[in-house]
Design an enzyme around this catalytic site. Structure first.
Site, short mmCIF file in Angstrom:
data_model
loop_
_atom_site.label_atom_id
_atom_site.label_comp_id
_atom_site.label_asym_id
_atom_site.label_seq_id
_atom_site.Cartn_x
_atom_site.Cartn_y
_atom_site.Cartn_z
N CYS A 85 0.84 -1.20 0.00
CA CYS A 85 0.00 0.00 0.00
C CYS A 85 0.88 1.26 0.00
O CYS A 85 1.63 1.47 -0.94
CB CYS A 85 -1.00 -0.04 1.15
SG CYS A 85 -2.35 1.13 0.94
N HIS A 187 -4.06 -4.97 -0.24
CA HIS A 187 -3.64 -5.50 1.05
C HIS A 187 -3.70 -7.03 1.01
O HIS A 187 -4.78 -7.60 1.17
CB HIS A 187 -4.55 -4.97 2.16
CG HIS A 187 -4.31 -3.53 2.46
ND1 HIS A 187 -3.38 -3.11 3.38
CD2 HIS A 187 -4.83 -2.41 1.92
CE1 HIS A 187 -3.35 -1.79 3.41
NE2 HIS A 187 -4.23 -1.34 2.53
N GLU A 189 -2.90 -9.12 3.17
CA GLU A 189 -3.34 -9.67 4.46
C GLU A 189 -4.86 -9.61 4.62
O GLU A 189 -5.42 -10.18 5.54
CB GLU A 189 -2.63 -8.96 5.61
CG GLU A 189 -3.10 -7.54 5.91
CD GLU A 189 -2.50 -6.46 5.01
OE1 GLU A 189 -1.97 -6.79 3.93
OE2 GLU A 189 -2.59 -5.27 5.40
#
Lengths: 205, 268
Positions: A85, A187, A189
């Site tokens: 990011c 992202h 995750e």
């Protein structure tokens, strides 16, 4: 939080005070990827690859990173390094956010999305990404898979550096790659199974 | 080739530039346990929000909302614990709402791994809280939840689960929230909530056309067609529901297959 692994494939997360990393470390733990924190220059040699996290304002993040004194070391890294990011945007030369000069590892720019009723900003949600090059980072991830994005600024599309592209009003770099440096705008995750696959792939680069 | 075709077919009106419409199950939580009845077959413990959330993420939910209705003095602590357990186990984004009144609440939840917080009454009572939260954490972290009910020919913001009318007209409040730094609007029509007769497409279209931030539709989902309707008629970014998902009346994979067959961009 897991103790630093001390090499052996471990991921060093570069800490510079830009954003929360609980979800990232949680994902690494679920995936059994050893990790630890990098707070000083001496910490780099403990790990075999690095992640530069980051959320928030790119200019402010760059300012914080400069204050750590780690910038020259980061620019000279030769092991796999992944910016996520805003951490990815820092790898570029410049951001329109705060009119900021950045690390210049990639000679491309970070620009603001044009806002309209049709294309709301921030670009929030799941969008498709299309790998443009062969790279083990996207092993077992089909072209057109969805990843989770939250951002108002994007890295311009560039034939030389764009590893995967996405489109939101304009085409942009969903990920970039140059030598040992990688960046992802989404992202991983938070991007379901394919996000986890990408993190696992990175841990094996 | 299929992917290219899908891209060409996705007109701005049907999921812009590949951005998917989001399907969001909402879980009510009290003292760390889900409160509304849940009727999943494979759950070992239907009251465990983390197991339920994991199940939803496996089904293909795009995001989750947890509404914490714990009313004890230990509220913040129980919310933080919940958020931490969810963030440890779940690989999709989630929002936590319920009784968030100050920056310190938001800070604790961010550090516990929440992607967004949802603010309702506290923002109406103190609109400057939106500015403070957006400045401290970024607009992407701040969801403003608005419960609306029509009174006469006006849409009026309500508090306390729709029981307490305010002075604020709904669209006017939403525009103020956006200008103060709301990153997303979660709009629940209390007139439609619980009816299972469909979303409030009229109001949702007015709101969605007026703002430049994502809008989540809530209240009234009873059938798969209601989700098709809300995306086609209003072009909102996401649709939220609780009981139709919890009781297994609508399964997310089936719902997404129907949306996709209607050329609505979804993540499958």
């Amino acid at each position: 939080m897991a103790p630093p692994s001390g090499g052996g494939g471990g991921v060093g997360i570069i800490r510079y005070g830009a954003g929360n990393i609980f979800s990232l470390t949680a994902a690494l733990e679920r995936l059994g990827i050893p990790y630890g924190m990098i707070n000083s220059e001496a910490d780099f040699e403990k790990f075999d690859r690095y992640i530069i996290p980051g959320v928030g304002h790119a200019g402010a993040a760059m300012h914080k990173l400069e204050q750590t004194g780690l910038v020259p070391t980061i620019k000279a890294l030769t092991k796999p390094t992944l910016g996520i990011c805003v951490g990815m945007q820092l790898l570029t030369s410049y951001s329109e956010e705060g009119d900021s000069d950045l690390l210049s590892i990639f000679p491309i720019k970070t620009l603001k999305f044009k806002e309209s009723n049709t294309y709301k900003v921030p670009h929030t949600g799941w969008n498709q990404i299309f790998p443009e090059k062969e790279n083990p980072l996207f092993k077992n991830i089909p072209s057109g898979s969805h990843f989770y994005f939250v951002h108002s600024y994007f890295i311009e599309y560039d034939k030389a550096y764009t590893l995967s592209s996405a489109t939101y009003n304009n085409e942009f770099s969903a990920s970039i790659w140059h030598d040992n440096f990688y960046g992802v705008q989404f992202h991983p995750e938070k991007s379901g199974v394919y996000g986890e696959t990408l993190l696992t792939n990175f841990s094996k680069l | 080739m299929d992917q290219i075709n899908t891209q060409i077919k996705s007109t701005p009106f049907r999921g812009r530039g590949g951005l998917s419409k989001r399907i969001i199950p909402c879980l009510d939580v009290k003292e760390g346990r889900t409160v509304k009845g849940v009727n999943f077959v494979d759950l070992r413990d239907a009251g465990d929000p983390v197991e339920l959330a994991w199940n939803y993420s496996r089904q293909g939910a795009d995001e989750l909302v947890f509404l914490d209705i714990t009313a004890t003095v230990e509220r913040r602590k129980t919310m933080v614990e919940l958020v931490k357990s969810v963030a440890r186990q779940i690989n999709i984004p989630f929002t936590i709402g319920g009784g968030i009144n100050e920056i310190a609440d938001a800070d604790a939840l961010l550090n516990a791994g929440a992607d967004k917080i949802s603010i309702n009454s506290a923002a109406v009572r103190n609109p400057a809280l939106i500015d403070e939260l957006a400045k401290a954490f970024g607009v992407q972290f701040v969801v403003i939840a608005v419960d609306t009910r029509s009174i006469g020919n006006k849409n009026i913001v309500h508090l306390n689960g729709g029981r307490l009318p305010t002075e604020r007209e709904t669209l006017e409040w939403i525009l103020e929230a956006e200008s103060r730094g709301a990153g997303e609007i979660l709009l629940t029509s209390m007139d439609h909530d619980g009816t299972k007769n469909g979303f409030d497409n009229g109001l949702l279209k007015i709101v969605n056309d007026a703002v430049h931030i994502p809008v989540i539709a809530s209240g009234g989902a009873g059938a798969v067609q209601h989700f098709v309707d809300v995306f086609e008629k209003t072009n909102v970014d996401a649709a939220l529901a609780a009981s139709v998902f919890h009781y297994g009346e609508i399964l997310i994979p089936d719902l997404k297959a129907v949306l996709k067959s209607n050329n609505i961009e979804v993540r499958i």
